[in-house]
Structure formats: structure tokens, C-alpha cells
Design a protein around this motif. Sequence first.
Motif, mmCIF file in Angstrom:
data_model
loop_
_atom_site.group_PDB
_atom_site.id
_atom_site.type_symbol
_atom_site.label_atom_id
_atom_site.label_comp_id
_atom_site.label_asym_id
_atom_site.label_seq_id
_atom_site.Cartn_x
_atom_site.Cartn_y
_atom_site.Cartn_z
ATOM 1 N N CYS A 571 -58.835 -49.493 69.903
ATOM 2 C CA CYS A 571 -58.189 -50.580 69.155
ATOM 3 C C CYS A 571 -57.983 -50.177 67.705
ATOM 4 N N LYS A 572 -56.802 -50.474 67.175
ATOM 5 C CA LYS A 572 -56.486 -50.119 65.785
ATOM 6 C C LYS A 572 -56.440 -51.335 64.863
ATOM 7 N N SER A 606 -53.709 -54.475 68.555
ATOM 8 C CA SER A 606 -52.906 -53.257 68.496
ATOM 9 C C SER A 606 -53.749 -52.081 68.986
ATOM 10 N N LEU A 607 -53.303 -51.460 70.076
ATOM 11 C CA LEU A 607 -53.979 -50.264 70.578
ATOM 12 C C LEU A 607 -53.202 -49.044 70.083
ATOM 13 N N GLU A 608 -53.590 -47.853 70.540
ATOM 14 C CA GLU A 608 -52.960 -46.662 69.965
ATOM 15 C C GLU A 608 -51.492 -46.572 70.325
ATOM 16 N N ARG A 610 -49.827 -49.174 72.437
ATOM 17 C CA ARG A 610 -49.234 -50.420 72.917
ATOM 18 C C ARG A 610 -49.904 -51.590 72.210
ATOM 19 N N THR A 611 -49.370 -52.768 72.451
ATOM 20 C CA THR A 611 -49.911 -53.969 71.828
ATOM 21 C C THR A 611 -50.223 -54.981 72.920
ATOM 22 N N ARG A 634 -47.701 -49.520 68.766
ATOM 23 C CA ARG A 634 -48.746 -50.242 68.056
ATOM 24 C C ARG A 634 -48.162 -51.156 66.994
ATOM 25 N N THR A 635 -48.907 -52.218 66.699
ATOM 26 C CA THR A 635 -48.485 -53.191 65.685
ATOM 27 C C THR A 635 -49.134 -52.813 64.359
#
Length: 1438
Positions: A571-572, A606-608, A610-611, A634-635
Motif C-alpha cells: 500500500c502506498k 492506492s497500491l503499487e 492499482r487502486t 496508483r492514486t
Amino acid sequence: MSFAAYKMMHWPTGVENCASGYITHSLSDSTRQIPTVSGDDLEADWPAPKRGIGAVPNVVITAGNILEVYVVRVQEELNSSHEPRSSKLAKRGGVMDGVSGVSLELVCHYRLHGNVESIAVLPMGGVNSSKGRDSIMLMFRDAKISILEFDDSIHGLRMNSMHCFEGPDWLHLKRGRESFARGPLVKVDPQGRCGGVLVYGLQMIILKASQVGSGLVGDDDAFSSGGTVSARVESSYIINLRDLEMKHVKDFVFLHGYIEPVIVILQEEEHTWAGHVSWKHHTCMLSALSINTTLKQHPVIWSAINLPHDAYKLLAVPSPIGGVLVLCTNTIHYHSQSATCALALNSYASSADSSQELPASNFSVELDAAHGTWISNDVALLSTKSGELLLLTLIYDGRAVQRLDLSKSKASVLASDITSVGNSLFFLGSRLGDSSLVQFSCRSGPAASLSGLRDEEEDIEGEGHQAKRLRTSSDAFQDTIKNEELSLFGSTPNSSDSAQKSFSFAVRDSLVNVGPVKDFAYGLRTNADANATGSNHELVCCSGHGKNGALCVLRQSIRPEMITEVELPGCKGIWTVYHKSSRGHNVDSSKIAADEDEYHAYLIISLEARTMVLETADLLTEVTESVDYYVQGRTIAAGNLFGRRRVIQVFEHGARILDGSFMNQELIFGAPNSESSSGSESSTVSSVSIADPYVLLRMTDDSIRLLVGDLSTCTVSISSPSVLEGSKRKVSACTLYHDKGAEPWLRKASTDAWLSSGVGEAVDSADGDQGDIYCVLCYESGALEIFDVPSFNCVFSVDNFASGRSHLSDMPIHELEYELNKNTEDNASGKNEDIKTKVVELAMQRWSGHHTRPFLFAILADGTILCYHAYLFEAVGGTKAENSVPSENPAALNSSGSSKLKNLKFVRIPLDTSTREDTPDGVAAQRITMFTNISGHQGFFLSGSRPGWCMLFRERLRFHSQLCDGSIAAFTVLHNVNCNHGFIYVTSQGILKICQLPSASIYDNYWPVQKILLKATPHQVTYYAEKNLYPLIVSHPVIKPLNQVISSLVDQETGQQIDNHNMSSDDLQRTYTVEEFEIQILEPERSGGPWETKATIPMQSSEHALTVRVVTLLNADTNENETLLAVGTAYVQGEDVAARGRVLLFSFGRAGDNSQNLVTEVYSKELKGAISAVASIKGHLLISSGPKIILHKWNGTELNGVAFYDAPPLYVVSMNVVKNFILLSDVHKGIYFLNWKEEGSQLNLLSKDFGSLDCFASEFLIDGSTLSLAVSDEQKNVQVFYYAPKMAESWKGQKLLSRAEFHVGAHVTKFMRLQMVASADGADKKNRFALLFGTLDGSFGCIAPLEEVMFRRLQSLQKKLVDAVPHVAGLNPRSFRQFRSNGNARRSGPDCIIDCELLCHYEMLPLEEQLEIAHQIGTTRAEILKNLVELSVGTSFL
């Protein structure tokens, strides 16, 4: 341990002195109000209520070496139309006199290099007293006087003058004495003409104040030019009171109502003592001296003799009555030049010649150790030693006082000082409980009208405490025994006037205090988690006294209460957004009230690559497939626009505007509109800042885009600020700041009329109170600019912001631009150290509240966090002329032509985060997340490797780390049905947690604290780990008839009763207060509620429990270890009875929850002497009973002595054991180092300290294989000794040698040895322990061993900082840390402890100075900072 660091971790909280005065504003500032512009003028910071309270001065408090200045904020009773937001603030005490809330707000906070002995406020005298400001006078031992005034230009205190009467030139003042019973005492003339300081017992220093504007023409210029003037001291001289035949001065005070200053001195002509009191009891007298400061003459104008020997305090009666009150233990006397009268307080009062009878008060009270202040010109408020408030009314006719009348009032906290604040508030400072600010109101009239008042008041205090537990601590105003606390009657009706004054009180605010810490235990947290990375422990401290007694549970870091957790790798970032259906514009009226409680609609993760989108209804359900959000990458950020009616989602190449789950508009960021190079096609969004209706984007090529929202269509268009288009300057960080509220704060800083008159054009279409929006930019060069949005005029600019200067003010930076671009290349190679001073993240926020000011935060690439607080200062008379000459450069003119925020200034404030992490050169994740309501608190969360919470209380930031989950990658707030005002965070291990803040803790403290009220005095606490129980000793006072007390004093040796034939029958009817002791066994409550008492063990009558410890003994019969509770007691029966004590052993029951058998007594034995300490050594029990140390064996039913040591100790205060070594510390005879040999079963004295120390606590200090002995003494020092029999100076090992010595400045009552937290690389330092200590001031600190290299580096830095840092109040840190020997001759020990209190100033220096100092001592800044962080990480035990 050859070298160590002394580090404070929790600063003192017990308030010793308090005073009030107009420090930050003058009296006329607070009364002058322009009715039309209600609050846009600069004086709006000091509101004057229309009715009720009047002008309110500042409150100044000192606690140990802490000095704090507060401003009192008064909130009038509001109509419902005005700002509903404030309804969530806890209103304490209901409405009184048209005032609904009063709170303290911090103006400045200083940690001094010296303990404040006494404090006074020097008022501004003369004609212009209402325009001038007062100054603060601080006294330090032995005879240092510092006078400080508030300086608006730096928003802090500034030295006004320093007066020192120490050193070789002034040795004659001591007259050969070395030690003095008390430090300097200061009092001031009520009209501000002079101050008096009593030093060295009999030397009176008169400080003459300079009279501003006292008649000379032209003196008034300072006022007319608009500047502020504070009271100043112009000269001083000394009166030797010995020449005036004075011997023992007890107190002095300046009188009201004389043309020249008049000092009344209370002195004892010759001492009396207990054996002489029956025939020599009225030994005190008063002398009034008239002080002529110009001629330096001081004739005695009147005097009074035959005052009781126990007189100790004077209170000057205000005009128009005048005169002085003398407080004694059993009587109160009034004296003036013309009249005298007295009042007997109890049956022990007697008059000088026992013929005449004194008028008696209608109830009995003892008044020793009372503090007093005036709440009207004829009513004094006295706070007694038991925490009762008494009202003393002077019944007078004209100026002659006829009699005194004393009446009871409510119970309050046990006060250490008391001061009235304005005309309807007073502040009770307390070392033993929470200090409180109380509002009172006085009504005159017949007593009949009071019955209604009483009910209303019961209600006010009663319901308030439970509901408002979050904001305030609850032990402020509750008494244990009687319920007569609430309403309060004045005097019985005077003969002359049947009207009666009645007072009612309301507690308005209180400051948390965790002192005095007598003992503490280190136990497991209730919500301990085995796989948590941080500490699982907490400190449970005995603090307070009497009815203010409490257990304080302290944790250095916050551990959230988890609701649920899920695994979520990679997760970002996470965001929650609101969604309001657009029912047209009519929602606006209702929306403000609902904003606080609106639930979040979506959670965006926001993942690496995809969202994910989740709906935050009753359950979190994933709706990624069914919504129009951008989910393929990612977002970067998400938030709300247009009054929460739309959601904006920004991703790397574009943005989407959504209404709920449906997309309204999509933007793709390609090249900007102007004809820029095709190379920037590939630039993507790097960081985003949202301030409705604008969105600011920073691209990866360091350019800026602004998305402008159109409220009517709810759409967004891209614009590129033209100011930044042409310039080649690279933006390193940017943020938008929304200046919300009815009166946007930054408008007050503008010098232009249009800004301060109305709302800027940009927001005219909105509701009108939307406020202004500004854009804050930081460039690669380190410069900072603030622009107004959307017109992008520069309104504030600062050069070299990244170096972290202490104050920022507006100055043009364009001249420097050209050189900067030229020199960057040469510079990088020329510097000896590669420093990453680029700003990587900016944030600016003003939290809700009536008087909050904006904060500006910046994170630099090397991990430094800069924190600035904005303030207003209007430079008078063009002093800033040097900044406004940019004529050489035409580019500067056009930007400075726009409206500048000329009066905006920033002051840097320290943020003790103990964290530093370098940002990689790639895209930095945003680390600061603002929140406005998480469980009622506001502030920001700092994510990263050592994350933490920064909360705002009273305009002061409190930083609390959160170490339990290691590094945290992302954080956001969440408010929905199941998680009320909670939050979500994702750890870097990939676990998403939904949590709430623990509600029982008070966060407005250096560490989060939870107070468990005991209503009794706690003495000692220990921890039983197997069942998570805390046994502790408590005592509470019990009033008994005297004959019952005497009959219990039986001499055990002879068995005969003490005869009482010499006491008359009415003597035996008197009562006497005795302390009754018991052992309580408490179990912590999981939910954070009150703790449960599982069992109590009562002591016998007149038996005091002295020590309680959990010991492990080896049962000699079964050869098994048993864990028992050992209690040592003493019978306290006066000096006629030989001392005895008992040792008790209890076993903890194995049974289930049957609380009857939780503890059972397995052994008790009576011994000679008081049993003051017990410890277990290798399965044996070591007991100190009086002068004997006896080692016992345990066989399951009884203890048998196997070895003893007859030491000269009188009373052992602590006994420490490591392996078979024993350290004893005695209250008068220093420390003894013994060892126990099993084969010969003997205790041998290895070594001792020959200097007779008065010890308070001791402990072993272990560093690798070296063993040292640490001890604290009565002079507030800490010494570290070592045993070295091979060294010649140790006299073949008989004498302990000193390894280090240090002055702490507080009484250390307990050391605890804790293993240091290993840093990531330091695997070899396993066996390294630090000592955590608690003090009587309510502070905690530690002494931690250091490597020699690190010690030498930091010590040379410390020597530099003594000169490099301007010290508050002119104090020298080296002299403060000098060992105090109280006049005993001794050799000084080695200087092997460094002072982290001084080292922490290094980070607050500007970058250039940091580099310069590091260069001078031959090291680098990075190395120093690494060492400091290593030290704070190593000592994060809690």
C-alpha cells in the motif's frame, strides 16, 4: 560506565510559583475596543468581555526549571447563531457572569538552566501604568535576579536586566555562612516603584524601578510612537538588616497606600524551641521601613511586638484599608499604623499576656503552610494545608479594621501558591495535584437568596467531570469527606450592614501534574501485544498527596485501540472522502452544523500498480469494479471539492471529478498550455495539495499546475501560474493553505486596506466566510514564498528558509536569485559536507479555535522537521527600511507592489520528535496528515519509520510517538458508524488497521498520562508480573480523640502505660490527626476505566507500612522458588517508645477469581527498629531493621537469620541487589557496598563512601562488564561511584571512588535499571543498561552510558554550545550542573556526564551555525545528529 549522558524525558509539572501581570499586553490594550471593527484590528487578540470579567492579565507559572507564560482566553456566553463549531470545546463550570468558558493558552515556554526560587511581577508604575507592560522578576540561588519582558518582535521573553550578588566581590554578604535555609525571596511595591529581594538571610536588595513618563517632557515619546514599554529596573542597593538589629527574618511585604514604598518585615527577635514554648511563645515582631530610593534611607516608621512564634507569612491589605495581615498557625493578626486586631483559629491560640481572651472563629482550623490572595479589597482567600479554601473578611469602618471574620468555603487542590488573575479569577498552583484556574463571582444581599444558587452549582461541578474527562483532569475540586464544598457563605452580617457577601466558584481550566513521584513500578501494559515493535511497558507512579493522591500511568508512546485489521501488502497511500448529494445550494445553511458529524463515504487505497475503492458504510465493502474511479494505476491523492459535493481523484497522468461513484469530468495532464518544450510530455504528478475549490499539483519536472474549480458548474480547469512560467526556478515542495473562518487570520497581517476590509474577489461567489487561500512554495535553493490564489501575487517571501532560522519575516529574495543559479555548481564542490537541505514537504494549517494562529511545517531531505508558529508584529517607524530597497532589480518591484503581508512573522518552535530519516531522491511519500477531530483532538500525524502524533492543546504542540507497529506508510481519518472519529493506518509490513485513540489518557502532557484517583497518599508501589497486579502502600488521615491516641502508646519493653496525669480533662477532649496505612492490591482495567482494588491489607493502629516488594525466596524444605509479597513496617509512637517494626510475608492465591484468598499472610514477625527496606538475594530475604542488616532463609513457615551486618546506617532508604552484591543507601550516612558469600554465609563490607551523603535513592548502573553505583542526594545531585581496590586512592578498596557527578536540580526519589533499546546496527551492546529516574517535581529522565568516542564528541559540542546559544534569563548551564555540596569541603569529581538539556539546542540553531560548530569541533553535523538520535532511540523504554 565510564561516561554517561543525562537526558530529561518528561519535564517538571508540579507548579511551585505563580504570578499574574500584564506581560504580553497592557491594561489599556485589553480595555480599548473599537466597536465597529469587532476583531479585525490587531488588538483583537485580547478581547474584552462586555460585562463580567473585565481586563484579564497573563498567568506566569514556574515548575522546577520550567517557565511558562499563559494568556487567559475568556469566552462570553454565545448566542446560537455564532460559530457553532465552538460547541465541541469542553465548557467547564457552566455560565457565570455572562462568561461561558475561560481557558489558558500558552504564549511561551522556556526550560531554564536553573531552578526558579521565587517569582514576582514588577508592575508598570507612574502616570502611564495602564499603557505600559509589566516585567517578570525571577530569583535563582544564591543571589541571582533576572528581569524579563515580553518582546513582540520575537514573540518571546527578552532579558531586561540581570543582577548578581554572588562571587568574590560579594562574599562579605554571606558573613562566613555557606548554606542558607531558603533561596532568595522577592516582593514588589504594588505601585511598581521598587522591588525588594531578601538574600543570604539578612541582606535586603532594593531594586529601584525607572519611572517612565513621570513628568519630564519628551519622556512620553515611547508611548506616542506606538511602541510598548515594560517596567524596568534602573539601579539597586543593599540594606544590611543586621545593622537594624534584625536577626531572623521570616517574611516581608510592601504595603499599599503610602506616598513612598513601605516594607514591613516579620522577624523573630530570638528563637524559641519546643521545650521553651510554654513560657516563651510570643517572640516575633513587625517593623515597617519607609524606603527612600533616591537618598537610600530607610527609617522605621512603626512597629509591633509580641506576635506568636509561629507567625510565618504577611499579606498586604489592599487600598483603601491598608495595613498588613500576619498569618500564624493558630491565629491571624491585623496590624496597621493605627489599629490592630486578632482572631483565634483553634484552642491552641493564646494572647501575649494570657489575661485577655482573643475573639475566636466559629470553627477550628490550623493555618500553617497556608497561601493567600485577595479576591476583593476586604476579602482574602486562604488555601490551607488540607486543601480547604477559607474566606477572611475584614470588617472595617473608614480605614479602621474592627474585627476579622473567617468562613469556610469549598475544598480545592492542595496549593503551593495562589494568585488572583484580574478581578474575577484566581489561579491555584499546586505541586501535589493539578493546578487550576477558578472563576468566582461575588453577590451582596441577604442570605435567603442563596438557596437557589446552591442547587445550580451542585449541578455545574457534578455533571461536568464525567462528560469532559477527555479535556480535563478530574481531581481538581472534589473533596473526600464532606459535601459542603459547593456554595459558600461570607461573614455573618456586620453590625453596621446587614447585607452579606456570598461567593460562588467555578473551575474553568486545569493543568495536569504527575508529581511528586515518590515511587514507580514498570509493568506490562493492559493492551500489550507480543509482536509489537515498541515497548509493551508502562510506568505506574505514586504521585500526589492526601486527597490529591493518585496513581499516574505514563506511557511514552501511544498505542491505539484496534477495531479491526486486514493484510494489505504494497500500500502506498489511503484517503477517505465524503460524498454529499448535490441538492442544489440550499444545503449550505445546514451543512456547517452537520460537517462535524458527517460520515465518510469512500475509502480509497492506492497500491503499487492499482487502486482499490471501498465503501465505508456499516461494513467496509470493496466497490472497485462498480465505480468510475481510476483504478488501473496508483492514486497520488484524493479529496473533496465544492463543499463536499464532489470528489477529486488525482493519479499520475490526470485527475477525475466524481459525484459519488459517477465521473463528471476527466483531465489529462500533458504539456501545459503555453508553448513549452516537448520534453515535459512525460512529466507526471508528484505531489498534490487540495484546498476547496483549488488543487495544486507539483509535477516531477518541478513545475506547478493549479486546478481551479468553478462552483456553479462543479467543474475544474487547469491553469499554470504565469509568475512561475518564465522563471527557471525549480519548486521542491508546495502546499495550499486555506485561511478559514469568519475572520481569516492572515488578513490581519496585511498592511493594505482592501484586504482587511472585506473578502477578496476570489471568494465572492462563495458564502462570504469561506476565507482566503494561499499557496506556499519552496524552491530548490531553499527560499520560500507565499502567493495568494488565484491571482498569484507574492505576499510573503523568505530567503534560505531551509536553514531553519529562529524567526522569519518578509524580505525580498530576487536579488539573490541570479547569484544562486551561478554558484550552485561551485558551491557543491566547495562544501566540506554534502547536505541535503532541500525541502521535500510543506504543510500549513490553522486549526479551529477562537484564537489559533497558523503553523507552518517543513520536512527537509535529511529528515529535519521545521515547525514555525505565525504571529503578528507591526514594525513601527520604518525600522525594516533595509529590507525595502530592491531598486537595483526591477523584477523585485512588480511583485512587491502587490499587497504584502508585512506584519506576518514566524517563530520556530522545537518539536521533540527524536526521529530522522533521509528521503530517497525518488518521489517522497507525504508524511504529514492533518486531522481536525480524532476523538476530539486536533493536530497532525507524522508517518515514517518512527511515526507519531502531534496534537494541539492551548496553542502548544505535544508530540507523542507511536512505536508499536514500526514504520507506518499511510494514515487517514475515518468517521463512520463503527469507528467514531477514528483513523486508519497501514504499516510498512502491509497490515491495514482501523483504530481509535485510547480515551482514558490525557494527551495534554509531555507523555500521555492516565490518572487513577486514590483520594489517599500513595507511598510505594511494586509490580507482580504473573497476575498483572500492583500492590501499593496508601495512607489517609483519621481524626481521633487525644485520649485514645495516648492510650495506644504502650512501651513494649516495660509494658507500662504512658501516664497522662499532667493533662487536664479538657485537653483530653481535643482531637489529633493520625495517618492510617494499608496495602491495596490493584488490577488495571482493560478498557481504561478506574482500576479495581482486588484486596486490602490493613495495618495495625499507629503502624506505618514503609516498604512493599515482590520477592522470590527459595523454600529450603521443598527446594522450590516461591514468589511472595514482603512488607516492612514501623510503629510510630513518639520518642518515649522504643522503635519496633514488623516484617510480613503474603502469598498470592492460586485460586481463580476468588478475591477473598487473593493474598494470604504466611508469616509475620516483630523486630527491633523500623523495617525500611527488603530485597531478595539468591533466594534469601535481606531485611534492614534499624541499624542492622539481616539475611534470612525461608523454609515455608518461618524466616531464620543466617547472616547479619551491623552497619552504622540510621535508616536505609534503598537496597539494591545484583548477583551477590548489595548496595545500601542511608538517609544520612551515604552508601555501603557489601557482598554476600554463601560458603561462609557472611555479609562483608567491600567499600563505602566516606562523605556523609543524605541519600534519596540508589541503583547499580551496568555497562557491559563494568558495575557502577549511582546515588542521588538531598542537594539534588546524582553521583556515580565505582569500586576499584587496586587504585591507590581507594585506600585498598575501603573507599568508593567517584566516576561522575552532576546536579539534576530536582530530588530524585527512585532509580530503575532498564536495558537500553538496541539500535539496528549495535548488536554488540547487549548488556547495557540505563537508569530511569523520577523526581519530586514530576519530571522523569535517564542516565545512559555512552561510548567514549561519542562522549568526547558530544562533550566538545556541549562546551561550544555554552557560548553559542543565547540562554534564557542569562543563566549559565555549566554553573547549574556544578555539584552542590551545601558548604561541605570536598574534592570535585570528574566531569563525565553530558547534559542533553543543553545539546538539544543544537538542532534549533540555523544550519550555517550548526555546520560551523561541527567544523570547529572537528566532526560533521550528520555525525552529531546521528549520535543524538541514537541516544533518544536507545532510551525509548516506554
